[in-house]
Motif scaffolding. Structure first.
Motif, PDB file in Angstrom:
ATOM      1  N   ILE A   1       1.120   5.032   3.768  1.00 42.13           N
ATOM      2  CA  ILE A   1       1.642   4.067   2.806  1.00 42.13           C
ATOM      3  C   ILE A   1       3.089   4.419   2.576  1.00 42.13           C
ATOM      4  O   ILE A   1       3.400   5.480   2.045  1.00 42.13           O
ATOM      5  CB  ILE A   1       0.861   4.125   1.477  1.00 42.13           C
ATOM      6  CG1 ILE A   1      -0.641   3.930   1.732  1.00 42.13           C
ATOM      7  CG2 ILE A   1       1.366   3.079   0.511  1.00 42.13           C
ATOM      8  CD1 ILE A   1      -1.473   4.159   0.502  1.00 42.13           C
ATOM      9  N   ARG A   2       4.003   3.554   3.003  1.00 41.87           N
ATOM     10  CA  ARG A   2       5.408   3.928   2.960  1.00 41.87           C
ATOM     11  C   ARG A   2       5.959   3.973   1.553  1.00 41.87           C
ATOM     12  O   ARG A   2       5.713   3.108   0.733  1.00 41.87           O
ATOM     13  CB  ARG A   2       6.249   2.939   3.782  1.00 41.87           C
ATOM     14  CG  ARG A   2       6.144   3.238   5.255  1.00 41.87           C
ATOM     15  CD  ARG A   2       7.304   2.682   6.045  1.00 41.87           C
ATOM     16  NE  ARG A   2       7.039   2.968   7.436  1.00 41.87           N
ATOM     17  CZ  ARG A   2       7.348   4.108   8.013  1.00 41.87           C
ATOM     18  NH1 ARG A   2       7.953   5.047   7.339  1.00 41.87           N
ATOM     19  NH2 ARG A   2       7.049   4.317   9.270  1.00 41.87           N
ATOM     20  N   SER A   3       6.724   5.051   1.270  1.00 42.45           N
ATOM     21  CA  SER A   3       7.496   5.105   0.044  1.00 42.45           C
ATOM     22  C   SER A   3       8.747   4.275   0.230  1.00 42.45           C
ATOM     23  O   SER A   3       9.345   4.268   1.300  1.00 42.45           O
ATOM     24  CB  SER A   3       7.872   6.550  -0.265  1.00 42.45           C
ATOM     25  OG  SER A   3       8.765   6.591  -1.336  1.00 42.45           O
TER      26      SER A   3
ATOM     27  N   GLN B   1      -1.926  -5.236  -1.749  1.00 40.76           N
ATOM     28  CA  GLN B   1      -0.771  -4.968  -2.602  1.00 40.76           C
ATOM     29  C   GLN B   1       0.131  -3.954  -1.910  1.00 40.76           C
ATOM     30  O   GLN B   1      -0.306  -2.864  -1.563  1.00 40.76           O
ATOM     31  CB  GLN B   1      -1.242  -4.415  -3.950  1.00 40.76           C
ATOM     32  CG  GLN B   1      -0.136  -3.989  -4.875  1.00 40.76           C
ATOM     33  CD  GLN B   1      -0.706  -3.347  -6.137  1.00 40.76           C
ATOM     34  OE1 GLN B   1      -1.790  -3.691  -6.582  1.00 40.76           O
ATOM     35  NE2 GLN B   1       0.028  -2.407  -6.695  1.00 40.76           N
ATOM     36  N   ALA B   2       1.357  -4.309  -1.670  1.00 41.32           N
ATOM     37  CA  ALA B   2       2.306  -3.385  -1.057  1.00 41.32           C
ATOM     38  C   ALA B   2       2.695  -2.317  -2.065  1.00 41.32           C
ATOM     39  O   ALA B   2       2.566  -2.507  -3.271  1.00 41.32           O
ATOM     40  CB  ALA B   2       3.548  -4.143  -0.610  1.00 41.32           C
ATOM     41  N   PRO B   3       3.159  -1.161  -1.592  1.00 48.56           N
ATOM     42  CA  PRO B   3       3.663  -0.158  -2.518  1.00 48.56           C
ATOM     43  C   PRO B   3       4.754  -0.722  -3.417  1.00 48.56           C
ATOM     44  O   PRO B   3       5.590  -1.513  -2.981  1.00 48.56           O
ATOM     45  CB  PRO B   3       4.215   0.929  -1.590  1.00 48.56           C
ATOM     46  CG  PRO B   3       3.463   0.745  -0.309  1.00 48.56           C
ATOM     47  CD  PRO B   3       3.237  -0.728  -0.190  1.00 48.56           C
ATOM     48  N   ALA B   4       4.719  -0.342  -4.664  1.00 47.02           N
ATOM     49  CA  ALA B   4       5.750  -0.765  -5.609  1.00 47.02           C
ATOM     50  C   ALA B   4       6.947   0.158  -5.511  1.00 47.02           C
ATOM     51  O   ALA B   4       6.895   1.215  -4.882  1.00 47.02           O
ATOM     52  CB  ALA B   4       5.183  -0.746  -7.029  1.00 47.02           C
ATOM     53  N   ALA B   5       8.025  -0.234  -6.116  1.00 43.32           N
ATOM     54  CA  ALA B   5       9.155   0.679  -6.210  1.00 43.32           C
ATOM     55  C   ALA B   5       8.761   1.853  -7.088  1.00 43.32           C
ATOM     56  O   ALA B   5       8.108   1.677  -8.118  1.00 43.32           O
ATOM     57  CB  ALA B   5      10.361  -0.034  -6.808  1.00 43.32           C
ATOM     58  N   PRO B   6       9.094   3.089  -6.690  1.00 42.79           N
ATOM     59  CA  PRO B   6       8.772   4.238  -7.542  1.00 42.79           C
ATOM     60  C   PRO B   6       9.330   4.046  -8.952  1.00 42.79           C
ATOM     61  O   PRO B   6      10.434   3.545  -9.133  1.00 42.79           O
ATOM     62  CB  PRO B   6       9.455   5.400  -6.819  1.00 42.79           C
ATOM     63  CG  PRO B   6       9.566   4.959  -5.394  1.00 42.79           C
ATOM     64  CD  PRO B   6       9.796   3.472  -5.458  1.00 42.79           C
TER      65      PRO B   6
ATOM     66  N   THR C   1       6.474   7.811  -5.073  1.00 41.67           N
ATOM     67  CA  THR C   1       6.467   6.993  -3.857  1.00 41.67           C
ATOM     68  C   THR C   1       6.201   5.523  -4.110  1.00 41.67           C
ATOM     69  O   THR C   1       6.471   4.691  -3.238  1.00 41.67           O
ATOM     70  CB  THR C   1       5.377   7.494  -2.891  1.00 41.67           C
ATOM     71  OG1 THR C   1       4.092   7.268  -3.485  1.00 41.67           O
ATOM     72  CG2 THR C   1       5.552   8.961  -2.570  1.00 41.67           C
ATOM     73  N   GLY C   2       5.651   5.186  -5.255  1.00 39.88           N
ATOM     74  CA  GLY C   2       5.220   3.815  -5.509  1.00 39.88           C
ATOM     75  C   GLY C   2       3.894   3.481  -4.864  1.00 39.88           C
ATOM     76  O   GLY C   2       3.393   2.366  -5.001  1.00 39.88           O
TER      77      GLY C   2
END
Length: 580
Positions: free
Chosen positions: A4-6, A63-68, A176-177
């Motif tokens: 899961i990309r940060s 749901q994509a990773p959110a902004a940290p 990382t979000g």
């Protein structure tokens, strides 16, 4: 590898999300969206865990990773006390910084631009949900030890509901979000090993209405209206010991404390680990069920004893010289005529280990899942309280039972569990491993034999640490019990002990496991408080107002340690590891 990309912004996250990342994000967040991805509990004690299954209860929403974001964490603000002496009020205070720890391996530059998250979750520990009117509470020890009773205990339910509200409000991992995928509670979920407290715990975690009142439904029957000056009497003019220290008079406090609380319930799947307070009388004594049940459900309650008696019993308990409770029984017998008459209540009966398992496996207690919250039918059939479960594609979790049914509040592992743990680690040599338990390594020194397995040896913390060091893919051992934040490097892994949610600073911890793609792995730890405001208003007896007061009273509790927050390096951290 599941990744899961940060990202530095939500837009960047969506732009750089590849198919594998997309699927990992879906698995991690399906339960959060309420649309049915509850991770399977693995195989319990029956053997090595199997790949988890995801059950769709409807259309999947990815749901994509959110902004940290530091919002809602101690990286943003932390409750701070004002004033130097006496009863001190809390208010918004300075944030706690993030500390990089490189005792195991060094940090390499540029890792923040290439890291991917492997797992992201939350730990709760030592909730101590308490029936404050229970006859078998040891408040009477306060005569010799001020810290033996907490003035804020009546508000544990309001406090945990506010903590759950905070967790539900987190957007993702603060570093990382990455979407949070589950919550693990590492024991001492209850305080008196009482069936009613277990019901409150399961309801709080899954959502619902809780009325934290037992005995007479019309009247409070406990030490806070006893007339004994050792205890804070919030609604009386009595000049008790706590009011002499500045504790306030709060009219209506007891009625408000016993009022129904609405818990929002966790939106995430959650898993459960047992602690000594969930298994023993007062977290200490192996009385035998008959004696404990009769006393717990009966009409006699001891509230105060001479200070010398309290000090003597406390010292004996600390060194573990009364695991079966013989001295405690003798004291209760000696003070039989000094006891208060209270309303009997069968709901206060202690629960057995089998009843603890059955309560978790009850379909009515499933909530956001998984069924059993880690425990399986195999656990119930075999009488075991340890299991493994799949966290993500390449990470598994292991939950241990470190309580000792033979008595005393420190712990150990039986031989059968230790051998199961060895097999599980070998079976998952290609997976990263996160271990959860109630006790921390130094508190695993209790060699009292389990009455149910008298021929089985017990094993301590040094042996467990050595086992983990032989398996380099064990990344972390996460625990509680001490009520203090402490993070210790163990050569090949990190031992992470988190403070309780009953004693100040009343915290939970967010974890993010990250591959830095430079030969290292980072474990991010971020502490959170409940959602209640730091400032209190003694006239605000709403559920939120009581949760705020819960925190402030815990800070001011006589005898409470002011060192439980730990050092800066035990709080919000980035912990570096070599990638095995």
């Amino acid at each position: 590898m599941s990744r899961i990309r940060s990202v530095r912004s939500a837009a960047a996250a969506v732009a750089t999300l590849d198919r594998r990342t997309f699927l990992a994000a879906a698995a991690a967040t399906g339960a959060t969206a309420g649309l049915g991805l509850a991770f399977g509990p693995g195989s319990g004690s029956a053997g090595a865990s199997q790949p988890a299954t995801a059950h769709a209860a409807g259309r999947r929403v990815v749901q994509a990773p959110a902004a940290p974001s530091t919002a809602g964490t101690t990286l943003e603000t932390f409750s701070a006390a004002h004033g130097a002496t006496g009863y001190r009020r809390l208010a918004d205070g300075p944030a706690w910084s993030r500390e990089v720890r490189s005792e195991i391996t060094g940090a390499k530059g540029g890792r923040e631009d290439r890291r991917t998250a492997l797992a992201s979750f939350v730990q709760l520990t030592d909730l101590h949900l308490t029936d404050v009117q229970h006859p078998m509470r040891y408040e009477f020890l306060r005569a010799g030890r001020p810290g033996a009773w907490r003035p804020h205990e009546a508000l544990t339910i309001a406090g945990v509901a506010s903590l759950i509200e905070r967790i539900n409000g987190l957007r993702g991992g603060p570093a990382t979000g990455a979407p949070l995928s589950f919550v693990m509670t590492t024991g001492d979920n209850t305080d008196n090993n009482a069936k009613i407290e277990l019901d409150w715990f399961l309801t709080a975690m899954n959502g619902g209405r809780i009325t934290p009142n037992t005995g007479d439904p019309r009247h409070y029957e406990g030490v806070q209206n006893s007339g004994h000056k050792a205890f804070w009497h919030p609604e009386q003019a009595l000049r008790d010991a706590d009011k002499k220290l500045g504790f306030p008079r709060v009219d209506g406090f007891l009625a408000a404390a016993l009022r129904t609380v609405n818990s929002p319930g966790l939106r995430l799947p959650w898993y459960s680990t047992i602690g000594n307070h969930d298994d023993l009388a007062g977290g200490v004594y192996s009385f035998g069920r008959g004696y404990y049940t009769d006393f717990a459900t009966g009409k006699r309650k001891l509230e105060i004893i001479p200070a010398a008696d309290a000090e003597r019993l406390f010292k004996g308990t600390r060194v573990g010289d009364d695991p079966k409770g013989a001295q405690m029984k003798a004291l209760l017998d000696a003070h039989a005529k000094d006891m208060r008459t209270v309303t009997p209540d069968e709901r206060r009966a202690p629960f057995t280990q089998d009843e603890y398992l059955a309560a978790h496996l009850d379909p009515a207690a499933t909530g956001p899942g998984p069924v059993g919250h880690g425990y399986t039918k195999a656990n119930l059939e075999q009488g075991t309280l340890y299991y493994s479960f799949r966290i993500s594609e390449n990470v598994i979790g292991v939950s241990l039972d470190t309580t000792d049914p033979g008595g005393h509040y420190t712990g150990s592992l039986g031989t059968a569990q230790l051998r199961w743990l060895e097999r599980t680690l070998k079976a998952h040599k290609d997976d990263y491993v996160i271990v959860f338990s109630h006790h921390y390594s130094r508190s695993l020194d209790n060699m009292n034999r389990d009455p149910g397995r008298p021929g089985e040896a017990r094993h301590g913390g040094d042996e467990v640490v050595a086992l983990f060091q032989r398996h380099p893919k064990v990344l972390a051992w996460i625990n509680g019990h001490s009520h203090k934040n402490e993070i210790t490097p163990r050569g090949t892994f990190w031992e992470i002990t988190t403070a309780s949610h009953v004693d100040f600073p009343q915290l939970a911890r967010v974890f993010e496991v990250v591959d830095n793609h430079d030969g290292t792995i980072s474990l991010f730890t971020t502490l959170i408080e409940s959602a209640a405001p730091h400032r209190t208003d003694f006239s605000d007896l709403s559920q939120t107002g009581l949760a705020a007061l819960y925190r402030e009273l815990s800070f001011n509790a006589p005898g409470a340690s002011q060192k439980l927050a730990g050092d800066a390096t035990d709080r919000n951290t980035e912990l570096l590891l070599r990638k095995p």
